[in-house]
Enzyme design. Structure first.
Site, short mmCIF file in Angstrom:
data_model
loop_
_atom_site.label_atom_id
_atom_site.label_comp_id
_atom_site.label_asym_id
_atom_site.label_seq_id
_atom_site.Cartn_x
_atom_site.Cartn_y
_atom_site.Cartn_z
N HIS A 156 34.17 46.23 34.73
CA HIS A 156 35.09 45.80 35.80
C HIS A 156 35.94 44.61 35.35
CE1 HIS A 156 32.46 48.13 38.57
NE2 HIS A 156 31.51 47.66 37.79
N SER A 277 60.69 35.09 22.91
CA SER A 277 61.47 35.23 24.14
C SER A 277 62.82 34.57 23.91
CB SER A 277 60.73 34.53 25.27
OG SER A 277 61.65 34.10 26.26
N LYS A 283 56.85 31.51 23.51
CA LYS A 283 56.36 32.87 23.69
C LYS A 283 56.13 33.62 22.37
CE LYS A 283 55.76 34.90 27.09
NZ LYS A 283 56.65 35.42 28.13
N GLU A 290 52.51 46.69 23.73
CA GLU A 290 53.02 47.09 25.06
C GLU A 290 53.79 48.40 24.98
OE1 GLU A 290 54.57 43.46 27.46
OE2 GLU A 290 54.67 42.93 25.36
#
Ligand code: ARG
Length: 462
Positions: A156, A277, A283, A290
């Site tokens: 979980h 970024s 970043k 992704e």
């Protein structure tokens, strides 16, 4: 370009109907398969005395020169042709005249296109199995490096029990091994030659389908001509195996995204596989992971697309089937690209073992071990579970972890606690003791790695 089927009608159709009908923009990728299929067909026709040896030589020579010219760029594929079969036959006839027109004896575009696609999928499966094998090797190396690294195991997405990072990585290795086996199995059903089924009913010519199949490297031929031209199960099986490869990549990608976040910091990805970024200088975005996750949608789409194309098609060939190629090409291209980026991304990722260990020290992931300790001292598990639950609850209130409580504090909950309890909840001991078959202990991880190494050593692509 004129149509192969000019005759009954002029071959001129409405502009937009023509656009819809044309498939060359997609199936031009099959030129190599189409030419090797035609070479084998010409050889079979000559062996059976259906065309002369002389005609065969002319056809085979011209087909090989068409192949050369396409490959070296001197012959451009003309996209006004209806499809790749029309284009190649057209060029052949331009080059060798009437002899070119003999090639299509005892075949139809229906068995020709089924043949081309099967040849293509066979080649793709072999390439993808090779990539999966490399992925298995790369993950197994990482697992070996981190076979003793303790980290939290989750259920979980809540810290559950301590595990070794190697054990976690090996779970993916076994998924990809199953993917390899699934593709190998699918290959058996792709490896069946449909050529000679002709339009749908076979032919009156004395052909030799087995000879032609063997020339093209097929194990066998399809037994029914109608099935031969209408079967696209092999596309469904292939894309469905790829959908599962992509599912596994996507689950792994998701973990890489989590693990490379500041919240986890379990791994550092190489800057070759991350981006910055345009506005936030701090970043380091895991774009490749992704996108691997994101591209999964395409492959699932390809699977639904091929299934939907086939649903409700009457036998035998229907033009709907022309749509099969986009799904087959897209699924293979997507999976191959993701694998080619994913393999070096995993190969260069750095497990941050200290951070994993620190995370494992929080969250009471040794609470099960504390309960097991009492069970081994004679307390029934349900009671032990309740006692340890109270200890955890009190620790949370006082901001402590299990290792911080003194023995006299433990004694307040149960007089079965002795000094050896600290041994029992030591994280390294917790993982070392889980040496059951397939468990997380380094000794068990080693056995799994050995299994994978033997699997790879015996590896035969087919
Ligand atoms: N371009 C067609 C396809 O990809 C080739 C087969 C055409 N057959 C036909 N009967 N029109 O399916």
């Amino acid at each position: 370009m004129s149509k192969l089927w000019e005759g009954r009608d002029s071959g001129i159709i409405d502009e937009f109907a023509e656009q819809l009908n044309s498939s060359i923009g997609v199936d031009k990728r099959l030129y190599k398969e189409d030419i090797s299929g035609s070479v084998a067909h010409a050889e079979m026709l000559a062996k059976q005395g259906i065309i002369s040896e002389e005609d065969k030589k002319v056809l085979v020579g011209a087909l090989n020169s068409v192949l050369c010219d396409i490959e070296n760029g001197t012959l451009q594929i003309d996209e006004t042709s209806e499809d790749i079969h029309t284009f190649i036959e057209g060029v052949l006839t331009e080059r060798v005249g009437a002899t070119g027109k003999k090639l299509h004896t005892a075949r139809s575009r229906n068995d020709q296109v089924a043949l081309d696609l099967r040849l293509f999928v066979k080649k793709e499966i072999i390439e993808i199995i090779g990539l999966l094998k490399n992925l298995v090797l790369v993950i197994t190396d990482k697992a070996e490096e981190s076979k003793e690294a303790v980290c939290p195991g989750y259920t979980h997405l809540q810290r559950a029990q301590p595990i070794t990072f190697g054990q976690h990585l090996l779970a993916y290795v076994f998924m990809f091994i199953r993917d390899i086996e699934r593709l190998k199995d699918a290959y058996k059903r792709v490896d069946v030659s449909p050529i000679g089924s002709c339009a749908l009913a076979g032919t009156t010519y004395d052909t030799d389908r087995f000879f032609e199949a063997e020339k093209l490297g097929f194990s066998t031929v399809c037994l029914n001509s109608i099935d031969g031209v209408s079967d696209r199960d092999f596309c469904v099986e292939y894309i469905s195996a790829l959908a599962l490869v992509q599912t596994h990549l996507s689950r792994f990608a998701e973990e890489l995204v989590l693990w490379s976040s500041w919240e986890f910091k379990f791994v550092e990805l190489s800057p070759k596989f991350t981006t910055g970024s345009s506005i936030m200088p701090q970043k380091k975005n895991p774009d490749i992971a992704e996108l691997t996750r994101g591209k999964t949608g395409r492959v699932y789409g390809d699977l639904v697309s091929i299934l939907t194309i086939l649903k409700g098609l009457p036998l035998a060939y229907n033009k709907d089937m022309q749509e099969d190629k986009e799904a087959v090409f897209d699924a293979g291209d997507t999976v191959k690209l993701c694998l080619k980026a994913f393999i070096p991304m995993v190969g260069t990722m750095k497990p941050l073992k200290d951070n994993m260990k620190k995370a494992a020290q929080k969250g009471f992931i040794n609470a099960t071990d504390l309960a097991d300790y009492l069970v081994k001292k004679g307390e029934p598990f349900r009671n032990a579970y309740k006692i340890c639950g109270e200890i955890v609850g009190d620790c949370i209130k006082s901001g402590k972890i299990l290792e911080m409580l003194t023995l006299s504090e433990y004694k307040k909950y149960s007089d079965m606690f002795e000094n050896d309890l600290y041994q029992a909840i030591d994280l390294n001991n917790c993982v070392n003791k889980r040496a059951s078959f397939g468990g997380t202990a380094p000794s068990s991880v080693e056995k799994q790695i050995l299994f994978v190494k033997e699997y790879i050593a015996k590896f035969d692509i087919l």
